[in-house]
Design an enzyme around this catalytic site. Structure first.
Site, PDB file in Angstrom:
ATOM      1  N   THR A   1     -10.444   0.488 -18.297  1.00 51.81           N
ATOM      2  CA  THR A   1     -10.279  -0.463 -16.627  1.00 51.81           C
ATOM      3  C   THR A   1     -10.797  -0.498 -15.464  1.00 51.81           C
ATOM      4  OG1 THR A   1      -9.276   1.404 -15.682  1.00 51.81           O
ATOM      5  CG2 THR A   1      -7.611   0.235 -17.170  1.00 51.81           C
TER       6      THR A   1
ATOM      7  N   TYR B   1      -9.067  14.840  -7.193  1.00 48.75           N
ATOM      8  CA  TYR B   1      -8.121  14.277  -8.331  1.00 48.75           C
ATOM      9  C   TYR B   1      -7.361  14.364  -9.466  1.00 48.75           C
ATOM     10  CZ  TYR B   1      -7.229  10.226 -11.985  1.00 48.75           C
ATOM     11  OH  TYR B   1      -6.541   9.385 -13.067  1.00 48.75           O
TER      12      TYR B   1
ATOM     13  N   LYS C   1      -3.384  14.859  -9.913  1.00 51.84           N
ATOM     14  CA  LYS C   1      -2.433  14.176 -10.744  1.00 51.84           C
ATOM     15  C   LYS C   1      -1.418  15.886 -11.896  1.00 51.84           C
ATOM     16  CE  LYS C   1      -3.988  10.381 -11.269  1.00 51.84           C
ATOM     17  NZ  LYS C   1      -3.063   8.761 -11.344  1.00 51.84           N
TER      18      LYS C   1
ATOM     19  N   ASP D   1       1.035  -1.001  -0.305  1.00 52.39           N
ATOM     20  CA  ASP D   1      -0.265   0.116  -0.254  1.00 52.39           C
ATOM     21  C   ASP D   1       0.774   1.280   0.022  1.00 52.39           C
ATOM     22  OD1 ASP D   1      -1.643   2.219   0.258  1.00 52.39           O
ATOM     23  OD2 ASP D   1      -2.570   1.531   2.201  1.00 52.39           O
TER      24      ASP D   1
HETATM   25  P1  NAI Z   1      -7.320   0.732 -11.748  1.00 51.80           P
HETATM   26  O1  NAI Z   1      -8.350   0.450 -10.504  1.00 51.80           O
HETATM   27  O2  NAI Z   1      -8.083  -0.835 -12.614  1.00 51.80           O
HETATM   28  O3  NAI Z   1      -6.121   0.007 -10.889  1.00 51.80           O
HETATM   29  C1  NAI Z   1      -5.304   0.722 -10.350  1.00 51.80           C
HETATM   30  C2  NAI Z   1      -4.661   0.222  -9.222  1.00 51.80           C
HETATM   31  O4  NAI Z   1      -4.404   0.249  -8.628  1.00 51.80           O
HETATM   32  C3  NAI Z   1      -4.786  -1.107  -8.642  1.00 51.80           C
HETATM   33  O5  NAI Z   1      -4.894  -2.685  -8.523  1.00 51.80           O
HETATM   34  C4  NAI Z   1      -5.689  -0.686  -6.735  1.00 51.80           C
HETATM   35  O6  NAI Z   1      -5.721  -1.922  -6.145  1.00 51.80           O
HETATM   36  C5  NAI Z   1      -4.515  -0.400  -6.778  1.00 51.80           C
HETATM   37  N1  NAI Z   1      -3.736   0.977  -6.258  1.00 51.80           N
HETATM   38  C6  NAI Z   1      -5.207   1.972  -5.513  1.00 51.80           C
HETATM   39  N2  NAI Z   1      -4.568   2.659  -4.204  1.00 51.80           N
HETATM   40  C7  NAI Z   1      -3.066   1.492  -4.598  1.00 51.80           C
HETATM   41  C8  NAI Z   1      -2.513   1.922  -2.764  1.00 51.80           C
HETATM   42  N3  NAI Z   1      -2.800   3.352  -2.336  1.00 51.80           N
HETATM   43  N4  NAI Z   1      -1.500   1.128  -3.009  1.00 51.80           N
HETATM   44  C9  NAI Z   1      -0.996  -0.068  -4.213  1.00 51.80           C
HETATM   45  N5  NAI Z   1      -2.022  -0.218  -4.604  1.00 51.80           N
HETATM   46  C10 NAI Z   1      -3.093   1.209  -4.553  1.00 51.80           C
HETATM   47  O7  NAI Z   1      -7.191   1.077 -12.812  1.00 51.80           O
HETATM   48  P2  NAI Z   1      -6.193   2.576 -13.936  1.00 51.80           P
HETATM   49  O8  NAI Z   1      -7.483   2.562 -14.556  1.00 51.80           O
HETATM   50  O9  NAI Z   1      -5.360   1.213 -14.152  1.00 51.80           O
HETATM   51  O10 NAI Z   1      -5.802   3.237 -13.272  1.00 51.80           O
HETATM   52  C11 NAI Z   1      -3.989   3.182 -13.403  1.00 51.80           C
HETATM   53  C12 NAI Z   1      -3.418   4.506 -13.258  1.00 51.80           C
HETATM   54  O11 NAI Z   1      -3.830   5.479 -14.245  1.00 51.80           O
HETATM   55  C13 NAI Z   1      -4.054   5.353 -12.187  1.00 51.80           C
HETATM   56  O12 NAI Z   1      -3.546   6.007 -11.385  1.00 51.80           O
HETATM   57  C14 NAI Z   1      -5.114   6.254 -13.000  1.00 51.80           C
HETATM   58  O13 NAI Z   1      -5.585   7.680 -11.794  1.00 51.80           O
HETATM   59  C15 NAI Z   1      -4.184   6.417 -13.936  1.00 51.80           C
HETATM   60  N6  NAI Z   1      -4.901   6.718 -15.614  1.00 51.80           N
HETATM   61  C16 NAI Z   1      -6.699   6.204 -15.127  1.00 51.80           C
HETATM   62  C17 NAI Z   1      -7.512   6.627 -16.613  1.00 51.80           C
HETATM   63  C18 NAI Z   1      -8.928   5.422 -16.592  1.00 51.80           C
HETATM   64  O14 NAI Z   1      -9.294   6.025 -17.698  1.00 51.80           O
HETATM   65  N7  NAI Z   1      -9.257   4.214 -16.296  1.00 51.80           N
HETATM   66  C19 NAI Z   1      -7.042   7.321 -17.586  1.00 51.80           C
HETATM   67  C20 NAI Z   1      -6.403   8.436 -16.392  1.00 51.80           C
HETATM   68  C21 NAI Z   1      -5.159   8.205 -15.753  1.00 51.80           C
END
Ligand code: NAI
Length: 265
Positions: free
Chosen positions: A197, A162, A166, A70
């Site tokens: 995602t 958010y 960012k 975490d």
């Molecule tokens: P997701 O929800 O599929 O994956 C995020 C992962 O981060 C999860 O496995 C979660 O358990 C982990 N996580 C969350 N808080 C945590 C913590 N405190 N410590 C360790 N792990 C933690 O989301 P996604 O879409 O793959 O997001 C990945 C990155 O991409 C994020 O930073 C998100 O803000 C960014 N992003 C996503 C977009 C989208 O449309 N999905 C667009 C722009 C940016």
């Protein structure tokens, strides 16, 4: 459970650590880095997710370990160098991907809401980076990639915390690039737009990409010129070059992976 990846010879293999590797973009980046020859430490606060990604990598013939982490837990982050050194010996590539979303109308926003988002998206990324700084510096060709968002340079309704997290990540990428340049560590960020995602999924399992408003604005009216959200693997392809030794002169930059959205009015 920390399952050790085989440590590679320093001359031939690069070692990478990805946060939030248990899902979505982080999982895709971890798998792409592994395909490119890196040994990958898949970390996530969701232990089962990190384990699953590492298992997929190993099943495909790659080298991977999983580590529950975490990034908002300072004491857990403090143990990271020790655990990583025990498993791999060094880290050449750090991908700060873990993040949380959460739309809250500003009229109902509390400081607890704001701090919860900043704690993960901003402070967590900084904490992991600082913890691994000695190893990244020692690499000689270290790479840091921060997964930001186009919301780091564009406003959106109900996204104050958010967007602020960012935006901060975007500029700390530039600051860190200056600070680490003399050590050969190149620091960049990705700014994804819409990505398919779990973060984009509603409680009932559907995604915002199936809604009428998304279809009307982003697809039919081409607010996204490519008229669709990205798949996580497409974001990972953009990450690969920035993290690779082939990137020798790009640092302090933010690459939008948004289907052209920020190129338009
Ligand atoms: P997701 O929800 O599929 O994956 C995020 C992962 O981060 C999860 O496995 C979660 O358990 C982990 N996580 C969350 N808080 C945590 C913590 N405190 N410590 C360790 N792990 C933690 O989301 P996604 O879409 O793959 O997001 C990945 C990155 O991409 C994020 O930073 C998100 O803000 C960014 N992003 C996503 C977009 C989208 O449309 N999905 C667009 C722009 C940016």
């Amino acid at each position: 459970m920390y399952a050790s990846a085989s440590a590679g010879s320093r001359s031939e293999q690069r070692n990478a650590l990805v946060t939030g590797a248990g899902s979505g973009i982080g999982a895709a980046i971890a798998e792409a880095l592994a395909r490119s020859g890196c040994a990958v430490v898949c970390t996530d606060r969701n232990e089962a997710g990190a384990d699953a990604t590492a298992a997929r990598i190993r099943a495909a013939g790659g080298s991977a370990a999983s580590l529950p982490l975490d990034i908002a837990d300072d004491s857990a982050v403090a143990t990271l160098p020790e655990k990583v050194v025990a498993g791999l010996g060094a880290i050449d590539v750090l991908v700060n991907n873990a993040g949380v979303g959460g739309e809250v109308p500003t009229s109902g926003l509390t400081m607890a809401d704001v701090r919860a988002v900043l704690r993960v998206n901003l402070e967590g990324a900084v904490a992991v980076t600082l913890a691994l700084l000695p190893q990244l510096r020692a690499s000689g060709s270290g790479r840091v990639l921060n997964v930001a968002s186009i919301q780091g340079f564009r406003g959106a309704r109900d996204s104050l915390a958010y967007g602020a997290s960012k935006g901060a990540l975007v500029n700390l990428t530039r600051d860190l690039a200056c600070d680490l340049a003399d050590d050969g560590v190149l620091v960049n960020a990705l700014a994804p737009g819409f990505v398919n995602t779990p973060m984009a999924r509603y409680a009932d399992g559907t995604t915002e990409y199936e809604t009428d408003w998304f279809r009307t604005i982003y697809v039919e009216n081409a607010r996204i010129p490519l008229r669709r959200p990205a798949e996580p693997e497409e974001v990972a392809e953009a990450a690969l070059f920035l993290c690779s030794p082939a990137n020798t002169y790009v640092t302090g930059q933010v690459l939008a992976v948004d289907g052209g959205m920020t190129a338009t009015f």
